[in-house]
Design an enzyme around this catalytic site. Structure first.
Site, mmCIF file in Angstrom:
data_model
loop_
_atom_site.group_PDB
_atom_site.id
_atom_site.type_symbol
_atom_site.label_atom_id
_atom_site.label_comp_id
_atom_site.label_asym_id
_atom_site.label_seq_id
_atom_site.Cartn_x
_atom_site.Cartn_y
_atom_site.Cartn_z
ATOM 1 C CB CYS B 83 -0.924 0.015 1.215
ATOM 2 S SG CYS B 83 -2.099 -1.350 1.238
ATOM 3 C CB CYS B 201 -13.889 -2.324 5.209
ATOM 4 S SG CYS B 201 -14.195 -3.375 6.645
ATOM 5 C CB SER B 202 -10.450 1.245 2.377
ATOM 6 O OG SER B 202 -9.585 0.141 2.423
ATOM 7 C CB ILE B 204 -12.364 -3.291 -4.513
ATOM 8 C CG1 ILE B 204 -12.190 -4.473 -3.545
ATOM 9 C CG2 ILE B 204 -11.680 -3.555 -5.852
ATOM 10 C CD1 ILE B 204 -10.769 -4.856 -3.242
ATOM 11 C CG HIS B 323 -6.626 1.587 -0.198
ATOM 12 N ND1 HIS B 323 -5.429 2.164 -0.569
ATOM 13 C CD2 HIS B 323 -6.287 0.547 0.618
ATOM 14 C CE1 HIS B 323 -4.433 1.494 -0.012
ATOM 15 N NE2 HIS B 323 -4.919 0.518 0.704
#
Lengths: 385, 385
Positions: B83, B201-202, B204, B323
């Site tokens: 990341c 939660c980030s 896709i 993200h």
């Protein structure tokens, strides 16, 4: 500031699907550390950063390989630059050392391909080459066809590169393939992409190579980086006789020789990108190591063979040592360092003082090569700063 | 020598499976060039090298993206660092500028994930985490569970991060998600990995971001890189209350603040790695932006919200802006540069002079994070060399 290679190491090269990428890396790193007298990375010369070359490695491949050597608390940079990934990592490492960022860094090249590829590498379907079905052998076959058409090379000269490099690899116990072949055997091996036959194509390989790069020389064995250059290609002009990648290699070589204050005539030994036989010939000319139209003759008459005036690919090259993409450039560096140290055993080039490494990555997007790196190395007899 | 960000740009962020990675990149590069006054890369300030961050991009993804801007005749280095790939590329670019290698370079972060992932990212099967079925949400859920157990955070404070960042993103037209949610809506959204619910939660994402980095400032709008540090984690000691990545972020921040001659109290605005709500809280404390045990309260009481004393993730963060792994770090840089320039519109942090970017890549091999990068940026009011 200067940069020195103080230690090199490699794994065995070949199809090793049951060996993990980390295990391949450990073999190379361990040998490089021992060679550099850096067995304990927490010792007198700790590794301050790691540059890793890998093309097909899964995300995190570097971290998995490095934690076995506790090389985890430092900057780790994984570089992808097609077949030139390993030497691109070297270039960044050398520049970081020259800039005074670090005293000692590790360069690692790593690739496991046998678990991924059962046939040739094919460019992406979104690329012109992929859309038209041009796998890597076909791209090189087009180069060969053009040079055959121009009378710049003969079929026998192409085959001579394969004969030579397989013969060199007989003296390299880490090589994937080796052997004494005749021109006829090479030409009569299965046709892959006309005019390139099986024995003229580099194999699918697994392997790793490592180099410790330092800001200061601590022994006579340390090999100085005399100059290094990296470039990506511009659009490839199909209308010229400069085949794919030729101009990129030539321009990168000019920059590397200029950085080193050297000329092609100064080179005693070279490891170049012979992914296919035609690749060695176009590259030898583009680098200025052979006059235009004479690289084929050089290979056929032994000028570029061990025992000749300018041995090219004494390791066996990509054709015979093998071609694990991310590892290849660092393996070339390991060979040249070993040669200019005079430690290459049965494949030693006598009195080798200055060596050249060239890696060419390409095959996508219709450009004149994805990346080319040319690096020059000299032993302690070579004058410098 | 100093390094300056002279232009930034991003694509839209979101699921864009029918947009090619190259097209995502072109949107970001075009905007960054226009912003830097470098519309013509062959003009007065040519781009001399390109550093690209990408995690899942196919080999050659950089070349495919760059040829549309004729950015092909220069060194191109693609960096994979989980990341933190985008900010790792930035770090290498900044160091190259500082070393005098180049006058002007491009940093590009690029990722297309919607074509690859239909569910959470799962570490490799060869990793401890992969073997035990720990996908990324589970790794962060373990962090959250530990902090809940220690009384260092509450469920409501975790949810407050999601409420805050989704609210911030309402003012970011490039964000993937945004909206006004209540704590209850966040806590009652589907459970992904206890205690982390869907809205924590980030997603896709597909997207790209770009930054032009220069050796000299050519206008008041150029933003100086005050300091940057990168590190990979060592082995993670599970027995301490330093949850996964905490120590790595703390150590990297110490190095970045030292390089900049600054302290956490000097920071006016921050973009940090909120891949999951708990991530923003552990990171805010590890960076020294909140005292131990108070990051949750900071989020719940608005200290880290727009309008508060120290806004964190004004862009919406990874949670809401999205993200796309390789793009994330460069998108964070784009946001902070826009903020310290005072050009962030409805999400502007008043009088922002100094901004911080933090990216944390991890999730493999049982170590304390794959890579962390912390960078500090200052506008022309900030004194320096």
């Amino acid at each position: 500031m200067s940069a020195y290679v103080s230690g090199v190491g490699t794994s065995f090269f070949g199809k090793q699907p049951n060996t993990s990428p980390a295990e391949l890396a450990w073999a190379a790193i361990g040998e490089a550390f021992a060679d550099a007298g850096t067995d304990d990375p927490a010792g007198g010369h700790p590794i301050e950063a790691v540059y890793v070359g890998s093309v097909f490695g899964e995300p995190g491949v570097a971290m998995r390989a490095l934690q076995g050597y506790a090389l985890t608390g430092v900057p780790i940079v994984t570089v992808e630059n097609a077949c030139a990934s390993g030497t691109s990592a070297l270039n960044e490492a050398v520049r970081a050392i020259e800039a005074g960022r670090y005293e000692r860094v590790l360069v690692l090249g790593l690739e496991q391909m046998s678990t991924l590829f059962k046939g040739p590498i094919i460019p992406q379907q979104t690329d012109t080459e992929g859309r038209t079905g041009l796998a890597m052998p076909s791209l090189y076959a087009m180069e060969a066809s053009r040079w055959l058409h121009e009378g710049r090379v003969t079929l026998e000269q192409l085959a001579a590169v394969s004969v030579k490099n397989h013969r060199h690899a007989v003296h390299n116990p880490r090589a994937q393939y080796s052997g004494e072949y005749t021109l006829e055997q090479v030409l009569e091996s299965p046709m892959i992409s006309d005019p390139l036959t099986l024995l003229q194509c580099s194999p699918i390989s697994d392997g790793a190579a490592a180099a410790v790069v330092s800001a200061t020389a601590s022994s006579e064995r340390d090999v100085r980086v005399l100059g290094v250059a990296q470039q990506a290609g511009g659009p490839w002009d199909h209308r010229t006789t400069d085949v794919w990648g030729y101009r990129l290699i030539r321009d990168t070589a000019v920059a590397a020789f200029e950085a080193a204050g050297l000329a092609p005539a100064d080179v005693d030994v070279a490891e170049v990108h012979d992914a296919f036989t035609i690749g060695e010939l176009t590259t030898t000319e583009a680098l200025g190591l052979a006059p235009e139209g004479q690289a084929g003759e050089y290979a056929a008459t032994g000028v570029t063979a061990l025992g000749g005036r300018l041995p090219v690919n004494p390791s066996g090259g990509l054709l015979s040592r093998g071609h694990p993409l991310g590892a290849t450039g660092v393996a070339q560096v390991a060979e040249i360092v070993t040669q200019v140290r005079g430690e290459a055993g049965d494949r030693q080039v006598p009195d080798a003082r200055i060596g050249l490494v060239e890696t060419m990555g390409g095959g996508v997007a219709g450009v004149d090569g994805n990346a080319c790196v040319v690096a020059l190395f000299g032993n302690s007899e070579v004058e410098g700063d």
